[in-house]
Design a protein around this motif. Structure first.
Motif, mmCIF file in Angstrom:
data_model
loop_
_atom_site.group_PDB
_atom_site.id
_atom_site.type_symbol
_atom_site.label_atom_id
_atom_site.label_comp_id
_atom_site.label_asym_id
_atom_site.label_seq_id
_atom_site.Cartn_x
_atom_site.Cartn_y
_atom_site.Cartn_z
ATOM 1 N N ASP A 1 32.954 25.240 65.023
ATOM 2 C CA ASP A 1 32.419 25.101 66.360
ATOM 3 C C ASP A 1 31.271 24.239 66.799
ATOM 4 O O ASP A 1 31.246 23.475 67.735
ATOM 5 C CB ASP A 1 31.716 26.433 66.985
ATOM 6 C CG ASP A 1 32.987 27.605 67.186
ATOM 7 O OD1 ASP A 1 33.918 27.241 67.226
ATOM 8 O OD2 ASP A 1 32.500 28.924 66.893
ATOM 9 N N TRP A 2 30.564 24.085 65.558
ATOM 10 C CA TRP A 2 29.286 22.875 65.696
ATOM 11 C C TRP A 2 30.037 21.574 65.647
ATOM 12 O O TRP A 2 29.285 20.720 66.310
ATOM 13 C CB TRP A 2 28.476 23.220 64.686
ATOM 14 C CG TRP A 2 27.488 24.230 64.987
ATOM 15 C CD1 TRP A 2 26.859 24.590 66.082
ATOM 16 C CD2 TRP A 2 26.661 24.948 64.168
ATOM 17 N NE1 TRP A 2 25.973 25.496 65.716
ATOM 18 C CE2 TRP A 2 25.800 25.901 64.817
ATOM 19 C CE3 TRP A 2 26.643 25.268 62.674
ATOM 20 C CZ2 TRP A 2 25.016 26.891 64.087
ATOM 21 C CZ3 TRP A 2 25.698 26.133 61.984
ATOM 22 C CH2 TRP A 2 24.952 26.885 62.800
ATOM 23 N N LEU A 3 30.737 21.433 65.069
ATOM 24 C CA LEU A 3 31.630 20.045 64.775
ATOM 25 C C LEU A 3 32.293 19.566 66.103
ATOM 26 O O LEU A 3 32.287 18.534 66.628
ATOM 27 C CB LEU A 3 32.578 19.934 63.570
ATOM 28 C CG LEU A 3 31.940 20.006 62.154
ATOM 29 C CD1 LEU A 3 33.038 20.267 61.179
ATOM 30 C CD2 LEU A 3 31.357 18.885 61.970
ATOM 31 N N ILE B 1 20.893 26.597 57.807
ATOM 32 C CA ILE B 1 21.302 24.982 58.078
ATOM 33 C C ILE B 1 22.485 24.316 57.826
ATOM 34 O O ILE B 1 22.898 23.430 57.552
ATOM 35 C CB ILE B 1 19.979 24.336 57.062
ATOM 36 C CG1 ILE B 1 20.572 24.683 55.676
ATOM 37 C CG2 ILE B 1 18.847 24.636 57.434
ATOM 38 C CD1 ILE B 1 19.516 23.826 54.667
ATOM 39 N N LEU B 2 23.427 25.387 58.154
ATOM 40 C CA LEU B 2 24.921 24.973 58.427
ATOM 41 C C LEU B 2 24.992 23.690 59.160
ATOM 42 O O LEU B 2 25.809 22.812 58.632
ATOM 43 C CB LEU B 2 25.829 26.425 58.638
ATOM 44 C CG LEU B 2 27.147 25.836 58.657
ATOM 45 C CD1 LEU B 2 27.653 25.259 57.347
ATOM 46 C CD2 LEU B 2 28.143 27.375 59.235
ATOM 47 N N PHE B 3 24.316 23.851 60.281
ATOM 48 C CA PHE B 3 24.695 22.791 61.111
ATOM 49 C C PHE B 3 23.729 21.640 60.821
ATOM 50 O O PHE B 3 24.344 20.313 60.990
ATOM 51 C CB PHE B 3 24.541 23.363 62.515
ATOM 52 C CG PHE B 3 24.355 22.102 63.582
ATOM 53 C CD1 PHE B 3 25.582 21.185 63.879
ATOM 54 C CD2 PHE B 3 23.167 21.520 64.200
ATOM 55 C CE1 PHE B 3 25.433 20.135 64.781
ATOM 56 C CE2 PHE B 3 23.221 20.505 65.248
ATOM 57 C CZ PHE B 3 24.296 19.855 65.397
ATOM 58 N N PHE B 4 22.532 21.798 60.582
ATOM 59 C CA PHE B 4 21.497 20.755 60.493
ATOM 60 C C PHE B 4 21.725 19.996 59.337
ATOM 61 O O PHE B 4 21.353 18.847 59.178
ATOM 62 C CB PHE B 4 20.092 21.484 60.197
ATOM 63 C CG PHE B 4 19.790 22.354 61.561
ATOM 64 C CD1 PHE B 4 19.510 21.762 62.903
ATOM 65 C CD2 PHE B 4 19.552 23.635 61.542
ATOM 66 C CE1 PHE B 4 19.372 22.427 63.884
ATOM 67 C CE2 PHE B 4 19.188 24.368 62.522
ATOM 68 C CZ PHE B 4 19.281 23.810 63.905
ATOM 69 N N TRP B 5 22.242 20.597 58.049
ATOM 70 C CA TRP B 5 22.425 19.738 56.863
ATOM 71 C C TRP B 5 23.934 19.811 56.421
ATOM 72 O O TRP B 5 24.381 18.738 56.059
ATOM 73 C CB TRP B 5 21.509 20.377 55.967
ATOM 74 C CG TRP B 5 21.372 19.713 54.724
ATOM 75 C CD1 TRP B 5 21.389 18.308 54.393
ATOM 76 C CD2 TRP B 5 21.141 19.947 53.292
ATOM 77 N NE1 TRP B 5 21.326 17.702 53.355
ATOM 78 C CE2 TRP B 5 21.363 18.747 52.386
ATOM 79 C CE3 TRP B 5 21.653 21.300 52.832
ATOM 80 C CZ2 TRP B 5 21.241 19.035 51.009
ATOM 81 C CZ3 TRP B 5 21.427 21.285 51.307
ATOM 82 C CH2 TRP B 5 21.347 20.332 50.491
ATOM 83 N N VAL B 6 24.535 20.876 56.385
ATOM 84 C CA VAL B 6 25.694 20.973 55.662
ATOM 85 C C VAL B 6 26.850 20.055 56.605
ATOM 86 O O VAL B 6 27.509 19.202 56.004
ATOM 87 C CB VAL B 6 26.250 22.482 55.644
ATOM 88 C CG1 VAL B 6 27.692 22.408 55.076
ATOM 89 C CG2 VAL B 6 25.406 23.115 54.770
ATOM 90 N N ALA B 7 26.836 20.343 57.833
ATOM 91 C CA ALA B 7 27.840 19.573 58.721
ATOM 92 C C ALA B 7 27.477 17.817 58.579
ATOM 93 O O ALA B 7 28.287 17.190 58.558
ATOM 94 C CB ALA B 7 27.814 20.107 60.109
#
Length: 897
Positions: free
Chosen positions: A417-419, A516-522
């Motif tokens: 969803d974030w991507l 931080i799945l979006f902030f860092w991982v993605a």
């Protein structure tokens, strides 16, 4: 550290066994852990890219270089180190890559506070002096957190410690910028950013805390051009920010909202002004919010900005960088006012004007700068932006194709969803500490960036720009624009021939919090596909947040933070590591419970005492215990078989990244199987000098130490050495389950023996006999022969004496499916006194049970009492009912003579 000759469980020096470290009567974590911390710091676990072993790599989520260890760090690094130690013991060339982040805004705020305390500021001392101060600060405090991680037992390759502003990593950041700029996906432009008026910089979402605060929702009337303010002569809009109406460019309604269909295309007048704006239709409008009509202010709201882009609206700014109203569009009476003071003044003017139709209470999700606690201002600003559209699409394909696996799996959808919603990323910050943006401007404002084939040469040093007056952009990159390269920049990229990059990249597992799945991982996923064309890691293990006992996020401002170093000082690092691992349950948030650390401390003490007992049994081992075949004793066969299953289970849990189940499995194996049952059952043959039982005892303890080592490395390393091993446990091989040693018959027979022992202990408790008293027990039934055959073990475990003849007279009977145990009262218990005592206890227990039942039958109590109080009363009722049932059964099972 070289891994040249692994030591197997039996490969010990018999002389060293006697001369090994003496084990103190009480385990002292400070002494033991201090010794191993120093050893692992002086002799780090160096990864060798030329060893030929299969590589296994995990990179540390880099903590702030000036930070202190907190529970989040302890959680991350405990899980990582557990996996790394496990894979190292499995024979992998395991690299735990350490390092720290320069933490741009966090570090700059600290230094500015220090300057303020000296009566100066960064502007007074200048940029060069400020940056020098920042590096001095880093050198002074930057190693603190690494030392704290060493106290936790982290087995990183400390010789490879990286910092996001190291020369090598800085080269990587610069190469990233130059390449993306020339691809056309990184550009300078105007978009909405989150602006901190206090620190005078843009912020990332992670640097903004959302806090619900009471506010107001204002309903305003925008007069239709040419019509009076009445039911048909105006359109009403709802807003929480009336002070921004002067930047309005339209009023938007949903195209399918029949209330406003006839108004689409009309123009309305902005209150307190003579300016009119169009009524437009856009599907982004939420019909259920407010009046269903939305004022569009593209320069001061992200949603409005996007609507404005679709409709080609203007972007006038009416709030400046200091959060004051500005612009000729603002009536003179409000210019220069702070935004919140202006809100009150504008509302008052709207009320007098007749344009304010309603005001009602409304909860506002206010964004606060994490560092300054200042409300952030959504603001149109000229910044550098990166639009990773293609990289996001490639990352999505990787998720679809299984190149990247998320654990728990449900977060794959969140990642997707974030991507899919990826917006241009603001990568510039108005700070002095960080990677300065390698872009220059000539006198006409044209952007000049290093050439793609020579990214590290400044344009001012390039003959092609000779004679041009160039000035470098004063901004620095967002911290995440360096940490997004972390999995490969720490391994040598952009030098693709670096042996560590070639061997250890891509990495294997990333361990981090779901927040931080979006902030860092993605961001790491996208950067990896942009520059290495492979996924940066094959698996992402996401864990929950560590909350306080009341379920609140820990923070310094709340004063509810817990210092892990204090826990280590009090209970030891192994106790903390055990608690962290034991509490690991997928990605669920964890409510901190000190009892888990106490549980870990008690577990370590239990293991220590078991090892002391074992070592005493082995102290005079002359080597004969290495001779002969396997033991035929039931307890020895049982523990050997159980350990094969425990080994298989623990290995499976670790391979499946279920570290919580790993800890729970090993806890039960040590506490129950080994300590409570096997050691007690083995005492008689050990006392008799049975060398095969002694060998089984050594094998069992050493297997458990190896299985436990990734979770609690300090105490296991100490005990391994005390057992005579020269090579440290971290380099010993991981146990492998041997199917040939699985003995279902032994497991079945020992479980039946154990059930009989438990029943005998229940009889002791019901008869109120002293734990030290040896009690007579008679057994009858199908399993009687088994218990008689294992008389030594049964009598030792139950502290009983088997009677061959069936007892005559009063007795307490405990029937099991395959055996009946009888405890004769003759000479032990006065049956009448016992019955009277039991009857009295039963009456008291029944009275307490009835009291709880009446409370819970009262609806007023159940609905008005605190939830915890009601839950405790339900627990008391259940406990009381069980006690009454057990005591009633006990009375019924007394056989009279």
């Amino acid at each position: 550290m070289a891994d040249t000759q692994r030591t197997t469980p039996d490969a010990v020096d018999p002389e060293r066994t006697d001369a090994a470290l003496e084990l103190a009567s009480r385990y002292d974590p400070a002494t033991v852990e201090g010794r191993w911390v120093r050893r692992w710091a002086d002799e780090p676990f160096r990864a060798d890219p030329t060893s030929g072993k299969p590589p296994f790599t995990i990179v540390i989520p880099p903590p702030n270089v000036t930070g202190d260890l907190h529970l989040g760090h302890a959680f991350d690094n405990t899980l990582i180190d557990t996996l790394v130690r496990f894979k190292r013991m499995q024979g992998f060339e395991a690299l735990f890559q350490p390092g720290t982040d320069h933490a741009g805004i966090a570090t700059q705020v600290l230094i500015e506070r220090a300057l303020a305390a000296e009566g100066t500021d960064r502007h007074a001392i200048g940029r060069e002096a400020f940056v020098e101060r920042a590096w001095a600060w880093k050198e002074r405090y930057g190693g603190v957190i690494l030392g704290q991680l060493q106290r936790l037992g982290v087995s990183a390759d400390w010789s490879r410690t990286r910092f996001t502003m190291d020369e090598g990593l800085s080269r990587a950041v610069r190469e990233q910028f130059v390449e993306l700029y020339h691809r056309g996906v990184l550009y300078r432009g105007e978009r909405i950013v989150q602006w901190d008026p206090a620190s005078q910089t843009t912020l990332s979402d992670l640097e903004v805390d959302r806090e619900d605060r009471p506010g107001k929702l204002y309903t305003l009337a925008y007069e239709l051009e040419g019509g009076p303010i009445d039911a048909r002569g105006a359109i009403e809009i709802a807003t929480v920010r009336p002070e921004t109406i002067f930047a309005d460019q339209a009023v938007a309604v949903h195209p399918e909202d029949e209330r406003y269909t006839a108004m689409i295309g009309a123009r309305v007048r902005i209150p307190l002004t003579d300016r009119t704006v169009p009524v437009i239709a856009d599907e982004a409008v939420e019909r259920e919010f407010g009046t269903g009509a939305l004022k569009i202010t593209p320069a001061h709201d992200q949603t409005d900005f996007e609507i404005g882009e679709r409709h080609g609206l203007g972007r006038p700014v009416v709030i400046d960088l200091h959060a004051r109203l500005t612009s000729d569009l603002v009536p003179e009476a409000f210019r220069g006012m702070d935004r919140f003071a202006a809100r009150d003044a504008v509302v008052h003017a709207l009320e007098e004007d007749g344009s304010l139709r309603a005001v009602r209470d409304h909860t506002v999700a206010l964004g606060l700068s994490q560092r300054t606690m200042e409300p952030v201002e959504p603001l149109l600003s000229m910044q550098w932006f990166y639009h990773p559209k293609d990289a996001a699409a490639r990352s999505l394909r990787a998720l679809d194709d299984g190149e990247i696996r998320l654990v728990p799996e449900r977060y794959t959808k969140v990642n997707r969803d974030w991507l899919e919603r990826m917006r241009p990323w603001n990568v510039s910050r108005q700070l002095w500490w960080g990677h300065r943006i390698p872009a220059w401007y000539d006198e006409e404002g044209n952007v000049v960036v290093p050439e793609r084939d020579d990214p590290h040469r400044d344009p001012t040093d390039d003959p092609r720009h000779e004679g041009r007056s160039l000035r470098q952009d004063p901004d620095v990159f967002d911290t995440w624009f360096s940490s997004n390269l972390w999995p490969f920049s720490t391994l040598g990229w952009p030098d693709r021939d670096d042996p560590f990059f070639r061997t250890f990249y891509p990495t294997d597992v990333l361990v981090t919090g779901y927040d931080i799945l979006f902030f860092w991982v993605a961001k790491m996923e996208m950067a990896a596909f942009e520059f290495t064309d492979v996924a940066p890691f094959s698996t992402v293990l996401l864990h929950g947040l560590v909350l306080d006992a009341e379920g609140r996020k820990m923070s310094k401002s709340r004063g509810n933070g817990i210092d892990p170093l204090e826990i280590i000082d009090q209970h030891g690092a192994d106790a903390l590591r055990f608690a962290m691992t034991h509490l690991s349950t997928g990605s669920q948030d964890i409510r901190w419970d000190d009892r888990r650390v106490e549980m870990g401390r008690n577990f370590v003490n239990k293991l220590w005492n078991a090892a002391r007992f074992t070592r005493m049994q082995l102290a005079h081992d002359d080597g004969a215990s290495t001779q002969g075949g396997p033991s035929e004793r039931l307890a020895d066969r049982w523990i050997a078989s159980r350990l094969q299953r425990v080994t298989a289970d623990a290995t499976g849990h670790l391979e499946g990244l279920d570290l919580g189940m790993t800890a729970r499995t090993l806890y039960d194996a040590v506490w129950s199987d080994f300590c409570d049952w096997y050691l007690e059952a083995a005492k008689v043959p050990l006392k008799a000098g049975d060398v095969r039982t002694r060998r089984t005892l050594r094998m069992a303890l050493e297997t458990l130490l190896r299985l436990l080592h990734p979770v609690i490395p300090f105490v296991t390393s100490e005990l391994w050495e005390a057992l005579g091993h020269e090579e440290q446990l971290a380099l010993a091989p991981w146990p492998r389950a041997d199917p040939a040693l699985v003995d279902p018959d032994a497991e079945r027979d020992f479980e039946r023996l154990r059930a009989a022992v438990v029943a005998a202990r229940q009889l002791r408790a019901e008869a109120n006999l002293s734990p030290a008293q040896v009690m007579p027990i008679h057994v009858a039934g199908d399993d009687a022969d088994l218990i008689v055959r294992e008389r030594d073990a049964f009598e030792s475990l139950a502290r009983a004496r088997l009677q061959d003849a069936a007892p005559i007279g009063a007795a307490l009977v405990q029937p099991l499916p395959s055996v009946t145990l009888t405890l004769p009262f003759d000479g032990l218990v006065d049956v009448d006194e016992w019955r009277a005592r039991q009857a009295k206890r039963l009456a008291e227990a029944d009275a307490e049970r009835t009291k709880s039942a009446k409370k819970l039958a009262n609806d007023r109590f159940v609905t008005s009492a605190p939830e915890a109080v009601v839950a405790e009363e339900r627990r008391r009722l259940a406990e009381g009912e069980a006690l009454v049932a057990a005591m009633t059964s006990s009375l019924e099972r007394v056989r009279r003579g």
